[in-house]
Design a protein around this motif. Structure first.
Motif, mmCIF file in Angstrom:
data_model
loop_
_atom_site.group_PDB
_atom_site.id
_atom_site.type_symbol
_atom_site.label_atom_id
_atom_site.label_comp_id
_atom_site.label_asym_id
_atom_site.label_seq_id
_atom_site.Cartn_x
_atom_site.Cartn_y
_atom_site.Cartn_z
ATOM 1 N N SER A 6 0.938 -1.275 -0.111
ATOM 2 C CA SER A 6 0.093 0.025 0.045
ATOM 3 C C SER A 6 0.678 1.339 -0.156
ATOM 4 C CB SER A 6 -0.953 0.031 1.365
ATOM 5 O OG SER A 6 -0.060 -0.298 2.081
ATOM 6 N N VAL A 7 0.602 2.325 -0.860
ATOM 7 C CA VAL A 7 1.503 3.254 -0.818
ATOM 8 C C VAL A 7 0.532 4.693 -0.570
ATOM 9 C CG1 VAL A 7 2.738 4.637 -2.564
ATOM 10 C CG2 VAL A 7 2.744 2.190 -2.690
ATOM 11 N N GLY A 8 1.007 5.497 -0.019
ATOM 12 C CA GLY A 8 0.516 6.737 0.368
ATOM 13 C C GLY A 8 1.247 7.973 -0.486
ATOM 14 N N ILE A 9 0.710 8.806 -1.238
ATOM 15 C CA ILE A 9 1.232 10.056 -1.836
ATOM 16 C C ILE A 9 0.842 11.224 -1.192
ATOM 17 C CG2 ILE A 9 1.843 10.977 -4.165
ATOM 18 C CD1 ILE A 9 1.119 8.734 -5.253
ATOM 19 N N PHE A 10 1.944 12.042 -0.774
ATOM 20 C CA PHE A 10 1.231 13.295 -0.014
ATOM 21 C C PHE A 10 1.654 14.525 -1.055
ATOM 22 C CE2 PHE A 10 0.791 11.144 3.732
ATOM 23 C CZ PHE A 10 -0.200 11.920 4.674
ATOM 24 N N ILE A 11 0.562 15.289 -1.290
ATOM 25 C CA ILE A 11 0.952 16.443 -2.326
ATOM 26 C C ILE A 11 0.540 17.807 -1.623
ATOM 27 C CG2 ILE A 11 0.201 17.514 -4.439
ATOM 28 C CD1 ILE A 11 1.887 15.028 -4.664
ATOM 29 N N GLY A 12 1.325 18.431 -1.524
ATOM 30 C CA GLY A 12 0.975 19.902 -0.964
ATOM 31 C C GLY A 12 0.227 20.878 -1.731
ATOM 32 N N PRO A 13 -0.386 21.967 -1.383
ATOM 33 C CA PRO A 13 -1.376 22.909 -1.917
ATOM 34 C C PRO A 13 -0.256 23.801 -2.829
ATOM 35 C CG PRO A 13 -1.024 23.678 0.347
ATOM 36 C CD PRO A 13 -0.156 22.216 0.120
ATOM 37 N N GLU A 14 -1.072 24.918 -3.401
ATOM 38 C CA GLU A 14 -0.378 25.609 -4.296
ATOM 39 C C GLU A 14 1.081 26.287 -3.503
ATOM 40 O OE1 GLU A 14 -4.421 25.962 -5.877
ATOM 41 O OE2 GLU A 14 -3.579 25.726 -3.784
ATOM 42 N N GLY A 15 0.879 26.665 -2.369
ATOM 43 C CA GLY A 15 1.712 27.192 -1.505
ATOM 44 C C GLY A 15 2.778 26.234 -1.105
ATOM 45 N N GLY A 16 2.729 25.062 -1.532
ATOM 46 C CA GLY A 16 3.498 23.937 -0.861
ATOM 47 C C GLY A 16 3.625 23.607 0.502
ATOM 48 N N PHE A 17 4.445 22.772 1.136
ATOM 49 C CA PHE A 17 4.661 22.174 2.548
ATOM 50 C C PHE A 17 5.368 23.238 3.237
ATOM 51 C CE2 PHE A 17 4.193 18.349 0.201
ATOM 52 C CZ PHE A 17 3.222 17.524 0.705
ATOM 53 N N GLU A 18 4.911 23.443 4.568
ATOM 54 C CA GLU A 18 5.578 24.125 5.364
ATOM 55 C C GLU A 18 6.807 23.361 5.846
ATOM 56 O OE1 GLU A 18 3.766 25.950 8.746
ATOM 57 O OE2 GLU A 18 3.395 27.701 7.382
ATOM 58 N N GLU A 19 7.950 23.612 6.207
ATOM 59 C CA GLU A 19 8.923 22.771 6.843
ATOM 60 C C GLU A 19 8.661 21.893 7.945
ATOM 61 O OE1 GLU A 19 12.744 24.629 7.293
ATOM 62 O OE2 GLU A 19 12.827 25.813 5.602
#
Length: 245
Positions: free
Chosen positions: A192-205
């Motif tokens: 099983s694989v999870g993919i995390f995608i940030g919003p337009e502004g990207g991820f915070e550190e």
């Protein structure tokens, strides 16, 4: 061939009784007649080849000619954790991720998300996204309808992802295409694989640090920065090509 979905309980012996809006679509829009053939999936992995027998009241009566276990699903369950994007981008993301084989779509409220949904709006959005998932599953010949779950927080998403075998985070600051390729090649069918995608502004550190602490791996998708609606689909495409049997 036209493709429809049913609940497993609707397949009884040699017959399927199709109801709801699909009957109107079949009868009045497609103008299908007795003797024409359709494909029906039960959402649990079984696909039936059927012939229309008749229309009775608000039902279409289908005779099952053959059934088989579906071969259209990926051998791994892929979960797309999508940071809420602006405008109607989420509808496009749901449609295309279903076409590419995602098993479940998880809308996630992240720090840099511009969109903020209250409970009422979130429920309406989820209902709309689920209908898009259903339509995309029909169009692409899927045997299951991927679930679009209610909007959750980043913390809740990470808790869910901890149950998965692999967690991937495409990140614009990540480097090492060779390392990324090696990691992806180690994913095998059945995981099983999870993919995390940030919003337009990207991820915070801080979010990246939390993801790494939960066992995630940051990966690069190349030297170009991709939009939020492109990054997840790119990762899904790579995994589909790698895992497809």
């Amino acid at each position: 061939m036209q493709h429809f979905f049913i609940e497993p309980s609707q397949a009884e012996g040699e017959w399927i009784r199709l109801n709801g809006s699909d009957v109107n679509h079949m009868k009045n829009v497609l103008r299908m007649h007795a003797g024409e053939r359709v494909t029906v999936s039960d959402g649990a992995g079984k696909t039936y080849q059927c012939v229309i027998d008749s229309y009775e009241d608000k039902e279409a009566v289908l005779k099952i000619e053959s059934q088989e276990e579906s071969s259209t699903e990926l051998p791994s369950r892929i979960y797309l954790f999508q940071g809420l994007p602006k405008q109607e981008k989420m509808e496009w993301i749901v449609q295309k991720s279903v076409e590419l084989g995602a098993y479940q779509i998880v809308p996630v409220s992240m720090k840099r998300c511009v969109v903020k949904l209250d409970a009422k709006k979130a429920a309406k959005k989820q209902e709309r996204w689920q209908e898009i998932s259903r339509s995309a599953a029909k169009q692409s010949g899927r045997s299951v309808i991927p679930e679009v779950i209610p909007v959750c927080t980043f913390k809740e998403a990470l808790e869910q992802a901890k149950q998965l075998d692999v967690i991937l985070v495409p990140y614009e600051c990540a480097e090492g295409m060779k390392e990324t390729k090696t990691l992806l090649e180690k994913i095998w069918p059945g995981q099983s694989v999870g993919i995390f995608i940030g919003p337009e502004g990207g991820f915070e550190e801080a979010e990246i640090e939390q993801a790494l602490a939960a066992g995630a791996h940051t990966i690069t998708l190349g030297k170009r920065i991709l939009r939020t609606e492109t990054a997840g689909l790119t990762t899904l495409s790579v995994l589909m090509f790698h895992l497809e049997e």
